[in-house]
Design a protein around this motif. Structure first.
Motif, PDB file in Angstrom:
ATOM      1  N   SER A  49       0.847  -1.238   0.168  1.00  0.00           N
ATOM      2  CA  SER A  49      -0.050   0.143   0.050  1.00  0.00           C
ATOM      3  C   SER A  49       0.842   1.127  -0.010  1.00  0.00           C
ATOM      4  CB  SER A  49      -0.949   0.058   0.899  1.00  0.00           C
ATOM      5  OG  SER A  49      -1.803  -0.986   1.160  1.00  0.00           O
ATOM      6  N   GLU A 105      -4.192   7.222  -9.070  1.00  0.00           N
ATOM      7  CA  GLU A 105      -2.955   6.562  -9.513  1.00  0.00           C
ATOM      8  C   GLU A 105      -3.130   6.509 -10.862  1.00  0.00           C
ATOM      9  OE1 GLU A 105      -0.402   4.017 -11.002  1.00  0.00           O
ATOM     10  OE2 GLU A 105      -2.221   3.270 -10.636  1.00  0.00           O
ATOM     11  N   THR A 150      -3.305   1.184 -11.986  1.00  0.00           N
ATOM     12  CA  THR A 150      -4.622   0.543 -11.456  1.00  0.00           C
ATOM     13  C   THR A 150      -5.717   1.524 -11.717  1.00  0.00           C
ATOM     14  OG1 THR A 150      -4.334   1.815  -9.365  1.00  0.00           O
ATOM     15  CG2 THR A 150      -3.472  -0.304  -9.364  1.00  0.00           C
ATOM     16  N   ASP A 181      -6.758   3.723  -9.626  1.00  0.00           N
ATOM     17  CA  ASP A 181      -7.463   3.805  -8.681  1.00  0.00           C
ATOM     18  C   ASP A 181      -7.640   5.379  -8.223  1.00  0.00           C
ATOM     19  OD1 ASP A 181      -7.365   1.214  -7.960  1.00  0.00           O
ATOM     20  OD2 ASP A 181      -5.977   1.364  -6.456  1.00  0.00           O
ATOM     21  N   THR A 241     -15.011   6.687  -4.321  1.00  0.00           N
ATOM     22  CA  THR A 241     -13.705   6.023  -4.736  1.00  0.00           C
ATOM     23  C   THR A 241     -13.863   4.957  -5.860  1.00  0.00           C
ATOM     24  OG1 THR A 241     -14.139   4.174  -3.124  1.00  0.00           O
ATOM     25  CG2 THR A 241     -12.966   6.069  -2.296  1.00  0.00           C
ATOM     26  N   GLY A 292      -9.185   1.965  -4.960  1.00  0.00           N
ATOM     27  CA  GLY A 292      -8.529   2.913  -4.070  1.00  0.00           C
ATOM     28  C   GLY A 292      -9.457   3.163  -2.865  1.00  0.00           C
ATOM     29  N   THR A 327      -3.716   3.273  -2.065  1.00  0.00           N
ATOM     30  CA  THR A 327      -3.657   2.319  -3.299  1.00  0.00           C
ATOM     31  C   THR A 327      -2.591   1.311  -3.115  1.00  0.00           C
ATOM     32  OG1 THR A 327      -3.890   2.250  -5.707  1.00  0.00           O
ATOM     33  CG2 THR A 327      -2.411   3.826  -4.825  1.00  0.00           C
ATOM     34  N   PRO A 348      -0.620  -0.286  -6.361  1.00  0.00           N
ATOM     35  CA  PRO A 348      -0.344  -0.171  -7.718  1.00  0.00           C
ATOM     36  C   PRO A 348       0.854  -1.109  -7.829  1.00  0.00           C
ATOM     37  CG  PRO A 348       0.721   1.683  -6.860  1.00  0.00           C
ATOM     38  CD  PRO A 348       0.022   1.124  -5.624  1.00  0.00           C
TER      39      PRO A 348
END
Length: 140
Positions: free
Chosen positions: A67, A87, A91, A93, A107, A111, A129, A131
């Protein structure tokens, strides 16, 4: 004894959005013109341009697996806009923050968002997140 988890700031020039060698801006301007939560005149007013398409500030950072959190302190400047942190490499996110109500509005993907009042109308907005390891771009 360590009570809180260890963390590192991975962004170059994280306190100055005017450093063009560190931050990439797309159809926005950033000028230091407001008092930040620490009481100094070093908060940046970020204003959208008039062009069509995405408006963002971003920077890449090399992250380890697990994370990661990307935080920014934000305050409304007389408008009703929301802040999105994303991000932008792997991802997608993201978290959407409503700065008028001090809440996480939404969200996306995997994320998680966290918003904390910092006083004087300021909020610390955080996207959490995972990633994967490597160079990742984070935008807001």
């Amino acid at each position: 004894m360590l009570i809180e988890s260890q963390s590192s700031n991975l962004f170059a020039r994280s306190s100055g959005f005017d450093y063009t060698s560190a931050w990439t801006k797309t159809d926005v301007t950033a000028t230091a013109e407001a008092i930040s939560p620490d009481g100094t005149l070093n908060a940046f007013a970020i204003r959208e341009g008039t062009g069509a398409g995405n408006k963002r500030i971003f920077q890449a950072a090399t992250v380890a697996a697990g994370s990661v959190a990307m935080s920014v302190y934000a305050k409304l400047l007389g408008n009703e806009r929301r802040l999105v942190i994303r991000e932008n490499t792997t991802t997608g996110d993201s978290a959407v923050f409503d700065l008028s109500s001090g809440t996480v509005a939404a969200t996306n993907v995997g994320g998680a968002g966290l918003i904390e009042a910092a006083g004087g109308g300021w909020y610390r907005c955080t996207l959490i997140t995972s990633p994967g390891a490597g160079s990742k771009a984070f935008a807001f």
